[in-house]
Design a protein around this motif. Sequence first.
Motif, PDB file in Angstrom:
ATOM      1  N   GLN A   1       0.828  -1.206   0.000  1.00  0.00           N
ATOM      2  CA  GLN A   1       0.000   0.000   0.000  1.00  0.00           C
ATOM      3  C   GLN A   1       0.865   1.260   0.000  1.00  0.00           C
ATOM      4  O   GLN A   1       0.549   2.239  -0.683  1.00  0.00           O
ATOM      5  CB  GLN A   1      -0.922   0.006   1.221  1.00  0.00           C
ATOM      6  CG  GLN A   1      -2.016  -1.024   1.148  1.00  0.00           C
ATOM      7  CD  GLN A   1      -2.832  -1.082   2.423  1.00  0.00           C
ATOM      8  OE1 GLN A   1      -2.447  -0.539   3.453  1.00  0.00           O
ATOM      9  NE2 GLN A   1      -3.959  -1.759   2.352  1.00  0.00           N
TER      10      GLN A   1
ATOM     11  N   ILE B   1       2.288   1.815  -3.544  1.00  0.00           N
ATOM     12  CA  ILE B   1       1.279   2.361  -4.457  1.00  0.00           C
ATOM     13  C   ILE B   1       1.044   3.836  -4.171  1.00  0.00           C
ATOM     14  O   ILE B   1       0.967   4.661  -5.089  1.00  0.00           O
ATOM     15  CB  ILE B   1      -0.026   1.553  -4.362  1.00  0.00           C
ATOM     16  CG1 ILE B   1       0.186   0.167  -4.957  1.00  0.00           C
ATOM     17  CG2 ILE B   1      -1.170   2.273  -5.068  1.00  0.00           C
ATOM     18  CD1 ILE B   1      -0.959  -0.787  -4.736  1.00  0.00           C
TER      19      ILE B   1
ATOM     20  N   ARG C   1       3.999   5.851  -5.541  1.00  0.00           N
ATOM     21  CA  ARG C   1       3.998   5.910  -7.009  1.00  0.00           C
ATOM     22  C   ARG C   1       2.872   6.798  -7.546  1.00  0.00           C
ATOM     23  O   ARG C   1       3.060   7.509  -8.533  1.00  0.00           O
ATOM     24  CB  ARG C   1       3.917   4.513  -7.599  1.00  0.00           C
ATOM     25  CG  ARG C   1       5.222   3.743  -7.401  1.00  0.00           C
ATOM     26  CD  ARG C   1       5.258   2.507  -8.273  1.00  0.00           C
ATOM     27  NE  ARG C   1       6.493   1.786  -8.091  1.00  0.00           N
ATOM     28  CZ  ARG C   1       7.613   2.025  -8.757  1.00  0.00           C
ATOM     29  NH1 ARG C   1       7.665   2.975  -9.641  1.00  0.00           N
ATOM     30  NH2 ARG C   1       8.699   1.299  -8.527  1.00  0.00           N
TER      31      ARG C   1
END
Length: 85
Positions: free
Chosen positions: A59, A62, A65
Amino acid sequence: MQPTRVLALYLSPLVQAAVLLGGYSLNMLDSIEGPYAGPNTRLGLATVVIWHNAGHYGQRIIYLRLNGIVPPASRGNPPALHDNY
């Protein structure tokens, strides 16, 4: 973040595995009860803890990013740690 916190985050899965498995090599298949992932064995609980932490790590990757940040583990040559940033 301070370098010691970054190092602690990096080492935390290794420390957890050492604590959970290091002292229990003879009784890692003993049954344990508890509110989290129980009933289970000590080895099973260690597996659940590592799996759970991997989910949180994913998590975080992500999130980074999506915000245009390349995660440190994905960089070619990580910068050296310094006392102050």
